[in-house]
Design an enzyme around this catalytic site. Structure first.
Site, PDB file in Angstrom:
ATOM      1  N   MET A  13      43.733  39.447  41.362  1.00  0.00           N
ATOM      2  CA  MET A  13      42.735  39.690  40.315  1.00  0.00           C
ATOM      3  C   MET A  13      41.908  40.955  40.605  1.00  0.00           C
ATOM      4  O   MET A  13      42.044  41.562  41.662  1.00  0.00           O
ATOM      5  CB  MET A  13      41.803  38.474  40.215  1.00  0.00           C
ATOM      6  N   HIS A  14      41.049  41.283  39.663  1.00  0.00           N
ATOM      7  CA  HIS A  14      39.940  42.249  39.818  1.00  0.00           C
ATOM      8  C   HIS A  14      40.322  43.720  39.886  1.00  0.00           C
ATOM      9  O   HIS A  14      39.459  44.583  39.795  1.00  0.00           O
ATOM     10  CB  HIS A  14      39.088  41.950  41.065  1.00  0.00           C
ATOM     11  N   ASP A  62      45.408  34.921  39.767  1.00  0.00           N
ATOM     12  CA  ASP A  62      45.975  33.981  40.749  1.00  0.00           C
ATOM     13  C   ASP A  62      45.070  32.792  41.086  1.00  0.00           C
ATOM     14  O   ASP A  62      45.576  31.714  41.418  1.00  0.00           O
ATOM     15  CB  ASP A  62      46.488  34.698  42.000  1.00  0.00           C
TER      16      ASP A  62
END
Ligand code: ADP
Length: 485
Positions: free
Chosen positions: A79-80, A236
């Site tokens: 992520m991110h 995730d």
């Protein structure tokens, strides 16, 4: 048959899951991280695509005849991160990843510019998230932002290559820190604060929605029918939760991988930004989650094994277990990679405290296992302040392979630790479940059931009392050292 693909940080994992939810075949392809400067962490989007193609080729071979029965594909991923594409859909620069710390000043600026950001987006800005990275780019690489027409999260770049469309799921959208999590829509306020147009952002979808169809050329290369459904999937954290059946109020699980997440599913949105607990959208409609995101976990054990010159982690754990008589006299702060929850301190460091001439390698190893467990117990305290937690928590990820560590963890958390069948497939399995939901329209409570429990590890009351005392000392040690890091 359903195909789940997880674009991790260290590898791509892909699985084929059958109608009985058994993993029919699995394949992985490695990924490398580039660290061109201190605090930087980048990957080339093209490398994700190459690794996906490599994993797919291996998986197709392993799946045999079942490959022809694949009805839908789901995506999961780290992520991110921020992926920026130009008008032609080409990456403008390497993606800036979740574990990149360059934008700490911009995160602080964003929090002072928009003090309500933690309530809108579920947690205050921290350098890992995409939003402060955009602000960093506007200051340090303005030409990149000027040329950028699309911002994507890592797995959504792979989706773009598969379907030609720009979409993401609610969990990854939350993790960009650009979503209004209560409304499940992009936040115009945050977009304005980082200086990007909403038109740059992909369409945010529920994870079980159809995000697009497999394009002809990719379908041909992969040996699948063109037009195969590609589900939105999930970042995730949420995909791992879907895999573990953590989809209803209070369902909890811990992912003890290189880094660690302590995740609780919620049926309403009650952000608690002051504790640095992340309150994000789950990948399923009407669901959110609260999560403590710890940057250190089983990675600390791998570090200790290397430091002690022990390349067989299993043997090291056996030796440590044999020497166990109670809590280690050594106390370990596991902040090797800095820490997010609960400290938001990129400069925090690992600490071994209480060494004497009599300290043994086993005591140090045990201290590392305990330090990670105590950091989870510390985070659990903050999670508990936001809402009730169950007495039982599922654990997956590499660390859950050690029964000895799970006994320490159960006592440190004072909760029963559950191990579940198939947990090693994690987010890729969750992505395959979301693919199935997109293809069949079944209800998620049915498809996202909790996998069979393979072990239950109850806390030991005496050890739990010892660890409760150690936790006080652990917290005080961090407090005493925080200004020195
Ligand atoms: P990632 O988050 O990178 O996907 P994994 O979930 O695969 O990580 O876990 C990797 C970690 O598992 C390593 O950091 C290592 O310390 C740990 N590990 C490896 N073998 C064992 C074992 N036998 N018992 C407990 N932990 C282990």
């Amino acid at each position: 048959m359903y195909l789940g693909i997880d674009i991790g940080t260290s590898s791509v994992k892909a699985v084929v899951v059958d109608a009985d939810q058994h993993i029919h075949a699995a394949a992985t392809a490695p990924l490398a991280v580039s660290r061109p400067q201190a605090l930087w962490s980048e990957q080339n989007p093209e490398d994700w695509w190459a690794a996906v193609e490599q994993a797919i080729a291996e998986l197709r071979h392993k799946a045999g005849k079942a490959w022809a029965e694949i009805r839908a594909i789901g995506l999961s991923g780290q992520m991110h991160g921020a992926v920026l594409l130009d008008e032609a859909g080409l990456p403008i620069r390497p993606a800036i990843l979740h574990n990149d710390g360059r934008s700490h000043a911009e995160a602080a600026d964003l929090n002072s510019k928009l003090p309500g950001i933690g309530t809108i987006a579920g947690v205050p800005a921290m350098p890992g998230f995409a939003a402060p990275k955009l602000l960093w780019l506007s200051r340090h690489e303005p030409d990149v932002l000027e040329r950028a027409r699309h911002l994507l999260l890592p797995k959504d770049y792979v989706r773009f290559r598969m379907t030609g469309g720009f979409a993401t799921d609610m969990c990854d959208a939350s993790g960009a820190l650009l979503l209004d999590n209560a409304k499940r829509q992009w936040s115009p306020e945050i977009a304005a604060a980082v200086g990007i147009a909403l038109s740059m952002l992909p369409t945010p979808l529920e994870g079980s929605a159809v995000s697009g169809l497999l394009q002809g050329a990719v379908a041909k290369a992969w040996g699948l029918p063109p037009g195969t459904i590609v589900a939105a999937g999930a970042g995730d954290a949420a995909a791992g939760a879907v895999a573990s059946g953590a989809v209803n109020e209070g369902d909890a699980f811990i992912s003890l991988g290189t880094a660690t997440q302590y995740f609780v599913a919620r049926e309403s949105y009650h952000p608690a930004p002051e504790h640095l607990i992340h309150t994000f959208c789950h990948a399923l409609p009407g669901r959110w989650f609260q999560m403590a995101a710890l940057l250190n976990g089983a990675g600390a054990l791998a570090w200790a094994a290397e430091l002690l010159g022990r390349d067989d982690i299993g043997r090291l754990l056996e030796d440590t277990e044999r020497a166990f008589t109670g809590p280690s006299p050594v106390l370990f702060l596991p902040y090797l990679s800095g820490e997010r929850t609960p400290h938001n301190n990129a400069h925090a460091k690992g600490v071994l405290f209480g060494l004497t001439p009599a300290t043994t390698p086993e005591q140090v190893t045990q201290a590392v296992l305990e330090g990670v467990a105590l950091s989870l117990a510390d985070a659990q305290g903050y999670l508990e302040a936001t809402g009730q937690l169950p007495d039982r928590v599922a654990v997956n990820g590499g660390g859950s392979r050690s029964r000895f560590w799970m006994r320490i963890l159960a006592s440190a958390l004072n909760k029963t630790v559950l191990l579940q069948e198939g947990s090693e497939a994690g987010p890729a399995f969750g992505a395959a479940r979301l693919a199935r939901l997109a293809a069949t329209g079944e209800g998620f409570t049915q498809v996202c059931a909790k996998p069979a429990i393979t072990a239950e590890i109850a806390p030991d009351p005496a050890l739990a009392a010892d660890y409760a005392r150690r936790l006080e000392k652990f917290r005080n040690l961090y407090k005493a050292l925080a200004s020195l890091f």
